[in-house]
Design a protein around this motif. Structure first.
Motif, PDB file in Angstrom:
ATOM      1  N   VAL A  44      11.975  28.615  40.633  1.00  0.00           N
ATOM      2  CA  VAL A  44      11.032  27.775  41.372  1.00  0.00           C
ATOM      3  C   VAL A  44      10.699  26.529  40.573  1.00  0.00           C
ATOM      4  CG1 VAL A  44       8.656  27.645  42.232  1.00  0.00           C
ATOM      5  CG2 VAL A  44      10.064  29.620  42.796  1.00  0.00           C
ATOM      6  N   LEU A  45      10.436  26.679  39.281  1.00  0.00           N
ATOM      7  CA  LEU A  45      10.078  25.514  38.462  1.00  0.00           C
ATOM      8  C   LEU A  45      11.246  24.544  38.305  1.00  0.00           C
ATOM      9  CD1 LEU A  45       7.844  27.170  35.720  1.00  0.00           C
ATOM     10  CD2 LEU A  45       7.128  25.714  37.621  1.00  0.00           C
ATOM     11  N   GLU A  46      12.444  25.059  38.130  1.00  0.00           N
ATOM     12  CA  GLU A  46      13.612  24.180  38.035  1.00  0.00           C
ATOM     13  C   GLU A  46      13.836  23.444  39.359  1.00  0.00           C
ATOM     14  OE1 GLU A  46      16.992  22.085  37.040  1.00  0.00           O
ATOM     15  OE2 GLU A  46      15.466  22.996  35.754  1.00  0.00           O
ATOM     16  N   THR A  47      13.676  24.152  40.462  1.00  0.00           N
ATOM     17  CA  THR A  47      13.840  23.533  41.774  1.00  0.00           C
ATOM     18  C   THR A  47      12.761  22.485  42.017  1.00  0.00           C
ATOM     19  OG1 THR A  47      14.731  25.643  42.562  1.00  0.00           O
ATOM     20  CG2 THR A  47      14.153  24.016  44.228  1.00  0.00           C
ATOM     21  N   LEU A  48      11.529  22.789  41.626  1.00  0.00           N
ATOM     22  CA  LEU A  48      10.446  21.806  41.780  1.00  0.00           C
ATOM     23  C   LEU A  48      10.689  20.566  40.925  1.00  0.00           C
ATOM     24  CD1 LEU A  48       7.234  24.016  41.936  1.00  0.00           C
ATOM     25  CD2 LEU A  48       8.267  22.700  43.784  1.00  0.00           C
ATOM     26  N   ARG A  49      11.242  20.756  39.735  1.00  0.00           N
ATOM     27  CA  ARG A  49      11.559  19.606  38.885  1.00  0.00           C
ATOM     28  C   ARG A  49      12.572  18.697  39.567  1.00  0.00           C
ATOM     29  NH1 ARG A  49      15.368  17.858  36.037  1.00  0.00           N
ATOM     30  NH2 ARG A  49      16.654  19.709  36.188  1.00  0.00           N
ATOM     31  N   ARG A  50      13.620  19.299  40.140  1.00  0.00           N
ATOM     32  CA  ARG A  50      14.624  18.514  40.858  1.00  0.00           C
ATOM     33  C   ARG A  50      14.019  17.871  42.113  1.00  0.00           C
ATOM     34  NH1 ARG A  50      20.403  21.476  41.152  1.00  0.00           N
ATOM     35  NH2 ARG A  50      20.768  21.781  38.937  1.00  0.00           N
ATOM     36  N   ALA A  51      13.152  18.615  42.801  1.00  0.00           N
ATOM     37  CA  ALA A  51      12.518  18.076  44.018  1.00  0.00           C
ATOM     38  C   ALA A  51      11.603  16.910  43.677  1.00  0.00           C
ATOM     39  CB  ALA A  51      11.744  19.178  44.737  1.00  0.00           C
ATOM     40  N   ALA A  52      10.938  16.955  42.527  1.00  0.00           N
ATOM     41  CA  ALA A  52      10.050  15.856  42.118  1.00  0.00           C
ATOM     42  C   ALA A  52      10.862  14.592  41.884  1.00  0.00           C
ATOM     43  CB  ALA A  52       9.274  16.240  40.864  1.00  0.00           C
ATOM     44  N   GLU A  53      12.040  14.728  41.286  1.00  0.00           N
ATOM     45  CA  GLU A  53      12.917  13.567  41.089  1.00  0.00           C
ATOM     46  C   GLU A  53      13.371  13.002  42.434  1.00  0.00           C
ATOM     47  OE1 GLU A  53      16.115  14.930  38.629  1.00  0.00           O
ATOM     48  OE2 GLU A  53      14.823  15.216  36.866  1.00  0.00           O
ATOM     49  N   ALA A  54      13.742  13.886  43.349  1.00  0.00           N
ATOM     50  CA  ALA A  54      14.179  13.437  44.669  1.00  0.00           C
ATOM     51  C   ALA A  54      13.018  12.821  45.452  1.00  0.00           C
ATOM     52  CB  ALA A  54      14.785  14.608  45.451  1.00  0.00           C
ATOM     53  N   HIS A  55      11.821  13.395  45.315  1.00  0.00           N
ATOM     54  CA  HIS A  55      10.646  12.875  46.034  1.00  0.00           C
ATOM     55  C   HIS A  55      10.242  11.509  45.507  1.00  0.00           C
ATOM     56  CE1 HIS A  55       6.418  12.641  47.445  1.00  0.00           C
ATOM     57  NE2 HIS A  55       6.949  13.240  48.509  1.00  0.00           N
ATOM     58  N   GLN A  56      10.444  11.273  44.241  1.00  0.00           N
ATOM     59  CA  GLN A  56      10.123   9.968  43.666  1.00  0.00           C
ATOM     60  C   GLN A  56      11.040   8.897  44.266  1.00  0.00           C
ATOM     61  OE1 GLN A  56      10.380   9.888  39.420  1.00  0.00           O
ATOM     62  NE2 GLN A  56       9.242   7.974  39.241  1.00  0.00           N
ATOM     63  N   LYS A  57      12.293   9.251  44.549  1.00  0.00           N
ATOM     64  CA  LYS A  57      13.230   8.303  45.150  1.00  0.00           C
ATOM     65  C   LYS A  57      12.987   8.129  46.647  1.00  0.00           C
ATOM     66  CE  LYS A  57      16.803   9.526  41.823  1.00  0.00           C
ATOM     67  NZ  LYS A  57      18.033  10.283  41.627  1.00  0.00           N
ATOM     68  N   ASN A  58      12.527   9.195  47.320  1.00  0.00           N
ATOM     69  CA  ASN A  58      12.315   9.159  48.769  1.00  0.00           C
ATOM     70  C   ASN A  58      10.986   9.820  49.101  1.00  0.00           C
ATOM     71  OD1 ASN A  58      12.508   9.120  51.531  1.00  0.00           O
ATOM     72  ND2 ASN A  58      14.240  10.523  51.660  1.00  0.00           N
ATOM     73  N   PRO A  59       9.856   9.105  48.958  1.00  0.00           N
ATOM     74  CA  PRO A  59       8.544   9.723  49.175  1.00  0.00           C
ATOM     75  C   PRO A  59       8.168   9.910  50.647  1.00  0.00           C
ATOM     76  CG  PRO A  59       8.288   7.462  48.431  1.00  0.00           C
ATOM     77  CD  PRO A  59       9.749   7.767  48.415  1.00  0.00           C
ATOM     78  N   GLU A  60       9.010   9.458  51.584  1.00  0.00           N
ATOM     79  CA  GLU A  60       8.701   9.642  53.008  1.00  0.00           C
ATOM     80  C   GLU A  60       8.790  11.108  53.411  1.00  0.00           C
ATOM     81  OE1 GLU A  60      11.004   7.089  52.171  1.00  0.00           O
ATOM     82  OE2 GLU A  60       9.355   5.646  52.202  1.00  0.00           O
ATOM     83  N   ARG A  61       9.698  11.833  52.781  1.00  0.00           N
ATOM     84  CA  ARG A  61       9.837  13.266  53.082  1.00  0.00           C
ATOM     85  C   ARG A  61       8.828  14.055  52.260  1.00  0.00           C
ATOM     86  NH1 ARG A  61      15.674  14.965  52.063  1.00  0.00           N
ATOM     87  NH2 ARG A  61      14.864  16.919  52.873  1.00  0.00           N
ATOM     88  N   THR A  62       8.463  15.215  52.769  1.00  0.00           N
ATOM     89  CA  THR A  62       7.478  16.046  52.069  1.00  0.00           C
ATOM     90  C   THR A  62       8.107  16.716  50.844  1.00  0.00           C
ATOM     91  OG1 THR A  62       8.004  18.030  53.337  1.00  0.00           O
ATOM     92  CG2 THR A  62       6.306  16.557  54.250  1.00  0.00           C
ATOM     93  N   PRO A  63       7.288  17.048  49.855  1.00  0.00           N
ATOM     94  CA  PRO A  63       7.820  17.785  48.700  1.00  0.00           C
ATOM     95  C   PRO A  63       8.461  19.118  49.096  1.00  0.00           C
ATOM     96  CG  PRO A  63       5.690  16.868  48.155  1.00  0.00           C
ATOM     97  CD  PRO A  63       5.904  16.621  49.628  1.00  0.00           C
ATOM     98  N   THR A  64       7.924  19.761  50.130  1.00  0.00           N
ATOM     99  CA  THR A  64       8.499  21.041  50.566  1.00  0.00           C
ATOM    100  C   THR A  64       9.924  20.860  51.069  1.00  0.00           C
ATOM    101  OG1 THR A  64       6.302  21.851  51.162  1.00  0.00           O
ATOM    102  CG2 THR A  64       8.169  22.991  52.128  1.00  0.00           C
ATOM    103  N   SER A  65      10.170  19.821  51.864  1.00  0.00           N
ATOM    104  CA  SER A  65      11.533  19.617  52.368  1.00  0.00           C
ATOM    105  C   SER A  65      12.487  19.272  51.232  1.00  0.00           C
ATOM    106  CB  SER A  65      11.554  18.545  53.456  1.00  0.00           C
ATOM    107  OG  SER A  65      11.162  17.300  52.942  1.00  0.00           O
ATOM    108  N   HIS A  66      12.026  18.472  50.273  1.00  0.00           N
ATOM    109  CA  HIS A  66      12.866  18.187  49.105  1.00  0.00           C
ATOM    110  C   HIS A  66      13.138  19.463  48.313  1.00  0.00           C
ATOM    111  CE1 HIS A  66      13.279  13.849  49.149  1.00  0.00           C
ATOM    112  NE2 HIS A  66      11.985  13.703  49.375  1.00  0.00           N
ATOM    113  N   ALA A  67      12.132  20.300  48.162  1.00  0.00           N
ATOM    114  CA  ALA A  67      12.281  21.523  47.368  1.00  0.00           C
ATOM    115  C   ALA A  67      13.289  22.478  48.008  1.00  0.00           C
ATOM    116  CB  ALA A  67      10.927  22.203  47.200  1.00  0.00           C
TER     117      ALA A  67
END
Length: 191
Positions: A44-67
């Protein structure tokens, strides 16, 4: 066992959104019967780390969808390594991967190696591959021509009885009245 050293400090999204993403990821990994909490937390933490990087590039989508997208991507990469050379489509890879992991009893035998590309035990990979190889023939698309339903003898008897034969209809009506009368009489006796 290796230490959990994942730094998670998202620069976008709210705390509630990231908590929701954490909960959804925990449920997602639990759906694979991954009950080892330490391994699940690492994933979960590794996935959240990757999702945070993706969310920083595309903040229109929710963190849950990125995760969830990142979790599925990690799973596809891991399964791609296991099923390398089997010529599976992306959908077949995910479905076969889930099936193979459960058929070889992966959640009980190898919970620490779920989505771990660097430390993949050869016996686990072979067990997952053999579970899919022996599960049956490959799916083939076929064409089916629509035809009228044949009810057989029931259809023929029903047509002969009710279409042209008034006497048969009266017999069935009399039988129905008799059965209802018997049932009413039994009810009257028992009340």
């Amino acid at each position: 066992m290796e230490a959990v050293t994942i730094h998670f400090a998202p620069s976008s999204g709210s705390e509630n959104e990231w908590n929701e993403a954490y909960a959804r990821l925990a449920d997602y990994f639990r759906s694979y019967r991954l009950h080892n909490r330490i391994r699940r937390t690492q994933l979960v933490l590794e996935t959240l780390r990757r999702a945070a990087e993706a969310h920083q590039k595309n903040p229109e989508r929710t963190p849950t969808s990125h995760a969830i997208e990142q979790a599925r991507e990690m799973l596809r990469e891991w399964l791609g390594k296991i099923y390398e050379g089997m010529e599976l489509t992306e959908a077949q890879l995910e479905g076969s991967g889930r099936l193979g992991f459960h058929l070889c009893d992966g959640p009980s035998r190898w919970p620490h190696f779920f989505i771990d590309r660097e430390n993949l035990p050869p016996d686990m990979a072979e067990a997952m591959r053999s579970a899919i190889r022996t599960s049956g023939p490959r799916l083939q698309v076929s064409k089916m021509t629509p035809r009228p339903i044949d009810l057989g003898l029931i259809d023929d008897v029903a047509d002969d009885t009710f279409e042209n034969n008034a006497a048969a209809f009266l017999r069935y009506l009399a039988l129905t009245v008799f059965v209802v009368g018997v049932l009413w009489f039994v009810y009257w006796l028992t009340k």
